[in-house]
Design an enzyme around this catalytic site. Sequence first.
Site, PDB file in Angstrom:
ATOM      1  N   THR A  64       1.062  -1.295   0.023  1.00  0.00           N
ATOM      2  CA  THR A  64      -0.034  -0.039  -0.026  1.00  0.00           C
ATOM      3  C   THR A  64       0.921   1.202   0.199  1.00  0.00           C
ATOM      4  O   THR A  64       1.895   1.117   0.459  1.00  0.00           O
ATOM      5  CB  THR A  64      -0.851   0.108   1.270  1.00  0.00           C
TER       6      THR A  64
ATOM      7  N   GLY B  29       3.451   1.800   7.950  1.00  0.00           N
ATOM      8  CA  GLY B  29       2.205   2.163   8.356  1.00  0.00           C
ATOM      9  C   GLY B  29       1.860   3.620   7.968  1.00  0.00           C
ATOM     10  O   GLY B  29       0.841   4.028   8.826  1.00  0.00           O
TER      11      GLY B  29
ATOM     12  N   GLU C 168      -0.552  -5.416   5.873  1.00  0.00           N
ATOM     13  CA  GLU C 168       0.816  -5.519   5.226  1.00  0.00           C
ATOM     14  C   GLU C 168       1.505  -6.497   6.011  1.00  0.00           C
ATOM     15  O   GLU C 168       2.297  -7.463   5.554  1.00  0.00           O
ATOM     16  CB  GLU C 168       1.426  -4.075   5.397  1.00  0.00           C
TER      17      GLU C 168
HETATM   18  C1  5RP Z   1       1.279   2.265   4.095  1.00  0.00           C
HETATM   19  C2  5RP Z   1       3.047   1.956   4.186  1.00  0.00           C
HETATM   20  C3  5RP Z   1       3.860   2.314   2.840  1.00  0.00           C
HETATM   21  O1  5RP Z   1       4.302   1.412   2.430  1.00  0.00           O
HETATM   22  C4  5RP Z   1       4.539   3.671   3.551  1.00  0.00           C
HETATM   23  O2  5RP Z   1       3.877   4.742   4.282  1.00  0.00           O
HETATM   24  C5  5RP Z   1       5.517   4.208   2.612  1.00  0.00           C
HETATM   25  O3  5RP Z   1       4.572   4.810   1.567  1.00  0.00           O
HETATM   26  P1  5RP Z   1       5.098   5.737   0.240  1.00  0.00           P
HETATM   27  O4  5RP Z   1       5.337   4.413  -0.661  1.00  0.00           O
HETATM   28  O5  5RP Z   1       3.688   6.379  -0.287  1.00  0.00           O
HETATM   29  O6  5RP Z   1       6.171   6.597   0.406  1.00  0.00           O
HETATM   30  O7  5RP Z   1       3.513   1.220   5.071  1.00  0.00           O
HETATM   31  O8  5RP Z   1       0.984   1.634   5.250  1.00  0.00           O
END
Ligand code: 5RP
Length: 219
Positions: free
Chosen positions: A28, A95, A103
């Site tokens: 995510t 997170g 996840e």
């Molecule tokens: C979501 C996550 C994402 O992997 C983390 O926040 C990184 O996000 P992004 O790829 O938008 O930088 O843990 O719960």
Amino acid sequence: MTQDEMKKAVAEAAVEFVQGGWVVGVGTGSTANHFIDVLARMKGKIDGAVASSEASAERLRGHGIEVLDLNSTGPLPIYVDGADEATRHLHLTKGGGGALTREKIVAAASDQFVCVIDETKQVDYLGAFPLPVEVIPMARSHVARILAGMGGNPVLREGFRTDNGNVILDVHDLRIMNPVELESEIDHIAGVVSNGLFARRPADVLLVGTPSGVQTITG
Ligand code: 5RP
């Protein structure tokens, strides 16, 4: 090169790990979204995906990729997801998008966890990024008091509910010297569903986007 371009580059690199006939675990966030967009090119070859959030499931379906229930797939060969912080030991904080529990489940059920980040996420020690903790709503104050007693500064993520109907406490001011121990300690607080440390089950491969290319770090 922008941060988003580095995220796209690692998404391209991650899809090289995916083989035809596989069910792919999908994370995510914005980097995972780039991965989903690249994975769409393989949609006729893979057997589907397991998503770690409703948002990712929707994006996968939008590309015509079948989204499967983890209960029906058995163990997955691969899980691809981003992170908010990563160390050279492949310990992660995750997170930021609030999907940490699903996840962690999909990562735990996968043979290989390929984590995709841009170089801004690399750290010597976890903790500068506030640690997300998913909490059953009625336990919010109880858990916050215990986290404060552990030296953290928990802040309720206002106006946010997880896909599981719970709340998130973002814990500031932790300098995490032993992530394996802290992950277990926080998980054992009554009312905690899970926390964003991925240290007991770290990444197996870290793909780091840099202006000079994608670096691969393995455990
Ligand atoms: C979501 C996550 C994402 O992997 C983390 O926040 C990184 O996000 P992004 O790829 O938008 O930088 O843990 O719960």
